[in-house]
Design a protein around this motif. Structure first.
Motif, short mmCIF file in Angstrom:
data_model
loop_
_atom_site.label_atom_id
_atom_site.label_comp_id
_atom_site.label_asym_id
_atom_site.label_seq_id
_atom_site.Cartn_x
_atom_site.Cartn_y
_atom_site.Cartn_z
N LEU A 183 1.47 7.49 3.44
CA LEU A 183 0.44 6.46 3.30
C LEU A 183 0.14 5.81 4.65
CD1 LEU A 183 1.39 4.65 -0.03
CD2 LEU A 183 -0.19 6.56 0.34
N LEU A 232 -4.06 0.16 -2.67
CA LEU A 232 -3.68 1.54 -2.40
C LEU A 232 -2.39 1.89 -3.16
CD1 LEU A 232 -3.99 4.22 -0.89
CD2 LEU A 232 -2.86 3.17 1.09
N SER A 233 -2.55 2.50 -4.32
CA SER A 233 -1.38 2.88 -5.12
C SER A 233 -0.71 4.12 -4.57
CB SER A 233 -1.80 3.13 -6.57
OG SER A 233 -2.62 4.29 -6.65
N GLY A 234 -1.49 4.98 -3.94
CA GLY A 234 -0.96 6.26 -3.45
C GLY A 234 -1.48 7.44 -4.24
N HIS A 243 -0.21 -1.71 -0.27
CA HIS A 243 0.54 -0.89 -1.22
C HIS A 243 1.62 -1.77 -1.85
CE1 HIS A 243 2.48 2.52 -3.07
NE2 HIS A 243 3.61 2.28 -2.44
N ARG A 261 4.78 -2.33 -4.36
CA ARG A 261 5.89 -1.65 -5.02
C ARG A 261 6.52 -2.61 -6.03
NH1 ARG A 261 8.95 0.73 0.29
NH2 ARG A 261 9.04 -1.53 0.71
N VAL A 283 2.48 -3.46 3.16
CA VAL A 283 3.33 -3.09 2.04
C VAL A 283 3.95 -4.35 1.46
CG1 VAL A 283 5.33 -1.76 1.28
CG2 VAL A 283 3.84 -0.85 3.08
N THR A 343 6.17 6.46 -4.04
CA THR A 343 5.21 7.15 -3.19
C THR A 343 5.85 7.38 -1.83
OG1 THR A 343 4.28 5.00 -2.60
CG2 THR A 343 3.14 6.24 -4.31
N GLN A 386 2.17 11.70 -5.63
CA GLN A 386 3.25 10.71 -5.65
C GLN A 386 4.59 11.42 -5.77
OE1 GLN A 386 1.82 8.68 -9.00
NE2 GLN A 386 0.12 7.74 -7.93
#
Length: 239
Positions: free
Chosen positions: A86, A41-43, A71, A73, A99, A81, A199
């Protein structure tokens, strides 16, 4: 209360996207009973739709699957994001969100896009192993498939692209692409109708890549042949 035209359009497009999703999963055997699928899930709009579709699939009984989103980072990338969005989005889809932070170390001279993709993929694999996931779902759509095909043809002379499913050689994990047959424009329209959040800060390299040039080339080819997308996809299945 009567539905608005926008609500009707949103429902119709959801049915179309969901049908394409199920057709791709059935045709390429992407899902099976007992799967634990990790969503990258990149956003962006693609991964948000993927989360929504797989979240809906996890609520039915055939096939019975478990879904978790992650997700990632990357510390060195100026790319942000809205994490609270999210979390709320995943909660509404009935999908757990993980995350994970990662950083690029000692390889700054390599291509920026390659490095970002490599370290995100590495983080996905680590989380998949930790949670016992046997599949990782990525949000690549048909435009990504066609652009990758053109890049491989133009720069490397290979008629290859992103497969719907890829079995890793050294791990019991498969990468799957349930959006493989869905056009980006349909995703963009649905994202607008649903008011997906964009984003906070986009990737600084996303408008200067070879993929952007291939997107422009694809539009030129469509001007020559309106059915070029189908022809290019067909080239991937003919051996």
């Amino acid at each position: 209360m009567a539905k608005t035209d926008q609500q009707k359009q949103q429902e119709q497009l959801w049915k179309f996207l969901n049908a394409r999703f199920h057709d791709t999963c059935a045709t390429h055997h992407l899902l099976a009973d007992g799967d634990h699928v990790l969503i990258g899930l990149s956003g962006g709009k693609d991964s948000l739709l993927l989360t929504e579709l797989l979240g809906a699939q996890a609520r039915v009984y055939v096939p019975k699957i478990q879904v978790t989103a992650v997700h990632v980072r990357v510390e060195e990338r100026n790319y942000q994001t809205d994490l609270s969005y999210l979390q709320d989005f995943c909660r509404a889809c009935g999908v757990e969100l993980v995350v994970r932070d990662t950083r690029i170390e000692g390889e700054e001279k390599k291509d920026a896009c390659f490095l970002c993709s490599w370290y995100r993929r590495k983080a996905l694999l680590n989380v998949a192993k930790e949670l016992g996931c046997n599949k990782i779902a990525l949000g690549h759509h048909r435009d990504d498939v066609l652009q990758t095909l053109l890049m491989n043809l133009v720069y490397e002379g290979r008629c290859e692209s992103l497969p719907p499913m890829l079995q890793l050689d050294k791990m019991p994990i498969q990468f799957i692409r349930p959006l493989w047959s869905i056009d980006e424009q349909d995703i963009q329209t649905y994202a607008s109708l649903c008011a997906y959040h964009k984003q906070v800060r986009t990737c600084p390299f996303e408008k200067t890549t070879a993929r952007t040039k291939m997107a422009e080339l694809l539009k030129e080819l469509e001007g020559m042949n309106a059915n070029v997308r189908s022809s290019l996809i067909h080239s991937l299945t003919v051996r």
